[in-house]
Design an enzyme around this catalytic site. Structure first.
Site, PDB file in Angstrom:
ATOM      1  NE  ARG A  43      -3.981  -2.084   0.569  1.00  0.00           N
ATOM      2  CZ  ARG A  43      -3.968  -3.374   0.235  1.00  0.00           C
ATOM      3  NH1 ARG A  43      -2.948  -3.882  -0.435  1.00  0.00           N
ATOM      4  NH2 ARG A  43      -4.986  -4.150   0.560  1.00  0.00           N
ATOM      5  CB  SER A  53      -8.344  -2.539   4.927  1.00  0.00           C
ATOM      6  OG  SER A  53      -8.624  -3.778   4.357  1.00  0.00           O
ATOM      7  CD  GLU A 105      -5.477   0.089   3.058  1.00  0.00           C
ATOM      8  OE1 GLU A 105      -5.088  -0.459   2.058  1.00  0.00           O
ATOM      9  OE2 GLU A 105      -6.647   0.066   3.384  1.00  0.00           O
TER      10      GLU A 105
HETATM   11  N1  EPU Z   1      -9.871 -12.444  10.382  1.00  0.00           N
HETATM   12  C1  EPU Z   1     -10.378 -12.594  11.649  1.00  0.00           C
HETATM   13  N2  EPU Z   1     -11.657 -12.182  11.888  1.00  0.00           N
HETATM   14  C2  EPU Z   1     -12.447 -11.679  10.902  1.00  0.00           C
HETATM   15  C3  EPU Z   1     -11.927 -11.532   9.600  1.00  0.00           C
HETATM   16  C4  EPU Z   1     -10.623 -11.913   9.357  1.00  0.00           C
HETATM   17  O1  EPU Z   1      -9.729 -13.065  12.549  1.00  0.00           O
HETATM   18  O2  EPU Z   1     -13.597 -11.349  11.203  1.00  0.00           O
HETATM   19  C5  EPU Z   1      -8.493 -12.926  10.124  1.00  0.00           C
HETATM   20  C6  EPU Z   1      -8.563 -14.326   9.553  1.00  0.00           C
HETATM   21  O3  EPU Z   1      -7.547 -15.095  10.094  1.00  0.00           O
HETATM   22  C7  EPU Z   1      -8.288 -14.116   8.078  1.00  0.00           C
HETATM   23  C8  EPU Z   1      -7.340 -12.949   8.137  1.00  0.00           C
HETATM   24  O4  EPU Z   1      -7.840 -12.118   9.191  1.00  0.00           O
HETATM   25  O5  EPU Z   1      -7.686 -15.222   7.492  1.00  0.00           O
HETATM   26  C9  EPU Z   1      -7.242 -12.184   6.853  1.00  0.00           C
HETATM   27  O6  EPU Z   1      -8.536 -11.736   6.479  1.00  0.00           O
HETATM   28  P1  EPU Z   1      -8.836 -11.365   4.946  1.00  0.00           P
HETATM   29  O7  EPU Z   1      -8.479 -12.486   4.062  1.00  0.00           O
HETATM   30  O8  EPU Z   1     -10.231 -10.840   4.890  1.00  0.00           O
HETATM   31  O9  EPU Z   1      -7.815 -10.219   4.615  1.00  0.00           O
HETATM   32  P2  EPU Z   1      -7.260  -8.974   5.415  1.00  0.00           P
HETATM   33  O10 EPU Z   1      -5.834  -9.216   5.723  1.00  0.00           O
HETATM   34  O11 EPU Z   1      -8.140  -8.669   6.565  1.00  0.00           O
HETATM   35  C10 EPU Z   1      -6.435  -7.799   3.228  1.00  0.00           C
HETATM   36  C11 EPU Z   1      -6.556  -6.441   2.570  1.00  0.00           C
HETATM   37  C12 EPU Z   1      -7.928  -6.292   1.913  1.00  0.00           C
HETATM   38  C13 EPU Z   1      -8.087  -7.395   0.896  1.00  0.00           C
HETATM   39  C14 EPU Z   1      -7.940  -8.761   1.598  1.00  0.00           C
HETATM   40  C15 EPU Z   1      -7.986  -9.914   0.637  1.00  0.00           C
HETATM   41  C16 EPU Z   1      -5.145  -4.962   3.880  1.00  0.00           C
HETATM   42  C17 EPU Z   1      -5.099  -3.812   4.843  1.00  0.00           C
HETATM   43  N3  EPU Z   1      -6.352  -5.384   3.557  1.00  0.00           N
HETATM   44  O12 EPU Z   1      -7.391  -7.819   4.306  1.00  0.00           O
HETATM   45  O13 EPU Z   1      -7.928  -5.061   1.227  1.00  0.00           O
HETATM   46  O14 EPU Z   1      -9.346  -7.328   0.251  1.00  0.00           O
HETATM   47  O15 EPU Z   1      -6.650  -8.806   2.277  1.00  0.00           O
HETATM   48  O16 EPU Z   1      -6.801  -9.985  -0.086  1.00  0.00           O
HETATM   49  O17 EPU Z   1      -4.100  -5.431   3.445  1.00  0.00           O
HETATM   50  C18 EPU Z   1      -8.492  -2.764   1.418  1.00  0.00           C
HETATM   51  O18 EPU Z   1      -7.298  -2.527   1.312  1.00  0.00           O
HETATM   52  O19 EPU Z   1      -9.349  -1.844   1.556  1.00  0.00           O
HETATM   53  C19 EPU Z   1      -8.939  -4.139   1.427  1.00  0.00           C
HETATM   54  C20 EPU Z   1     -10.211  -4.482   1.619  1.00  0.00           C
END
Ligand code: EPU
Length: 366
Positions: free
Chosen positions: A187, A258, A362
């Site tokens: 990012r 995010s 972010e």
């Molecule tokens: N998780 C929890 N509780 C929840 C949801 C998630 O514990 O309610 C944990 C789980 O272990 C899950 C992990 O968080 O495996 C990762 O969750 P997710 O796959 O939804 O991804 P994220 O790391 O939370 C990032 C990006 C998103 C992007 C997703 C998918 C960032 C800041 N965010 O989120 O990007 O869509 O991966 O690749 O890196 C954005 O930047 O606006 C955005 C939505």
């Protein structure tokens, strides 16, 4: 054409839905229009927005907000196929060009900064072009995508960017940057460097897409979710379905996706967090994380926020989204910036106290 409006209501121009105004708002349709804008004369500060999907207006904006309507998607001439050059002369002499490994030739596509990023993803998938299908349904526009290095499901936009074309508002000239010169990170890009922030306005971006299948399905359960029909269109459909299940629809509930970045910590720090989680929840507990090549560990902020009990919690008009706690939402549609910021501060404080990690937003606070 250049259009100027004063005291412009920005509610519909920021996905958080903050009810703020800009003292001056300028929208333009073409690359050539930029030359007609007198940057020296504009009310300061100057802020160029895209889809307004990654910012939080904390108050009315006292300066000038710019917005691009440069809308085109154009396939540039296809590059000639390249071949791996054999270093060893002897080997090369025994191998014909046809036998040497063929590197798929990219299809170069030039896209205007004002194109909605997902419309570009939709166009590419329908053209059968690979490269941006995993980035489907991310809100925002193409110009901002190149500044923010948007990413999802194992792909970052830098992976497919070839060149970024800009207008330099200081030297008043058009410039372009190769992807290698833009210091892309998570990012992050050279455009965010405080020394140059706001200086360059992205006019269009050249992407290198591919006609050869290049599925990237390593992320979590993506492979099973996509099934056997591995096409850009099918991957796009699957990603849209996953995103709709986890993330709020901006037209229904305001947010900026995010809110926080996923922090990177040392292996020792992660071991301490894992030990504490096992002591609290039992030896079988799994702490989600990604081991990075340099030995550090990326830990999902969503998990920590949930562990601190914030999932689904409301505070005035703002709330922590119940399906993805990394997202702060304008729950009532009437949230004040102070309520969002209040929630942000309290989340940061609890994560710091429980995990000794400082979360960084972010989202850009304006
Ligand atoms: N998780 C929890 N509780 C929840 C949801 C998630 O514990 O309610 C944990 C789980 O272990 C899950 C992990 O968080 O495996 C990762 O969750 P997710 O796959 O939804 O991804 P994220 O790391 O939370 C990032 C990006 C998103 C992007 C997703 C998918 C960032 C800041 N965010 O989120 O990007 O869509 O991966 O690749 O890196 C954005 O930047 O606006 C955005 C939505």
């Amino acid at each position: 054409m250049v259009r100027t409006e004063y005291y412009k209501d920005l509610t519909k121009m920021n996905t958080f839905g903050m009810k703020v105004k800009a003292r001056c708002f300028i929208e333009y349709d073409s690359v050539a229009d930029l030359v007609d804008i007198e940057f020296e004369e504009l009310a300061r500060p100057v802020l160029h927005i895209g889809g307004g999907s990654n910012l939080l207006f904390t108050d009315d904006f006292k300066g000038t907000v710019l917005h691009s309507k440069i809308n085109f998607i154009e396939i540039l001439e296809k590059e000639e196929p390249r071949h791996c050059e054999e270093q060893d002369d002897v080997v090369q002499s025994t191998k014909s060009l046809e036998q040497s490994e063929r590197i798929p030739s990219p299809v170069l596509v030039s896209v205007g900064a004002g194109v909605v990023f997902d419309e570009f993803c939709d166009w590419a998938a329908k053209e059968g072009l690979w490269g941006v299908e995993n980035l489907s349904y991310i809100p925002g526009e193409v110009g901002a995508s190149a500044v923010q290095n948007i990413g999802a499901y194992g792909v970052e936009v830098k992976d497919v960017i070839r060149k970024v074309y800009c207008y330099d508002t200081v030297d008043e000239e058009f410039v372009n940057f190769d992807v290698e010169d833009l210091e892309y990170g998570y990012r992050d890009s050279a455009f965010k460097d405080p020394e140059v922030k706001g200086r360059y306005i992205v006019t269009h971006v050249v992407f290198a897409l591919s006609r050869e299948p290049q599925p990237r399905l390593d992320y979590a359960h993506l492979k099973e979710a996509v099934g056997d029909n591995v096409t850009p269109l099918q991957i796009r459909k699957t990603i849209i379905k996953i995103r709709k299940e986890k993330l709020p629809e901006p037209s229904v509930m305001g947010s900026a996706g995010s809110f926080f970045k996923n922090p990177v910590i040392s292996a020792e720090h992660f071991a301490r967090i894992e030990a504490a989680a096992k002591a609290e929840h039992g030896a079988d507990v799994k702490v989600p994380h990604y081991d990075l090549p340099d030995g550090t560990v990326k830990i999902p902020a969503a998990w920590m926020i949930e562990q601190c009990g914030w999932k689904g919690k409301r505070s005035g008009g703002a709330a922590v989204y119940d399906k993805q706690p990394l997202v702060i939402v304008n729950y009532t549609g009437e949230a004040y910036p102070e309520e969002i910021i209040g929630l942000e501060r309290r989340i940061i404080a609890s994560v710091k106290s429980k995990f000794d990690i400082v979360l960084h937003p972010e989202v850009d606070h304006i």
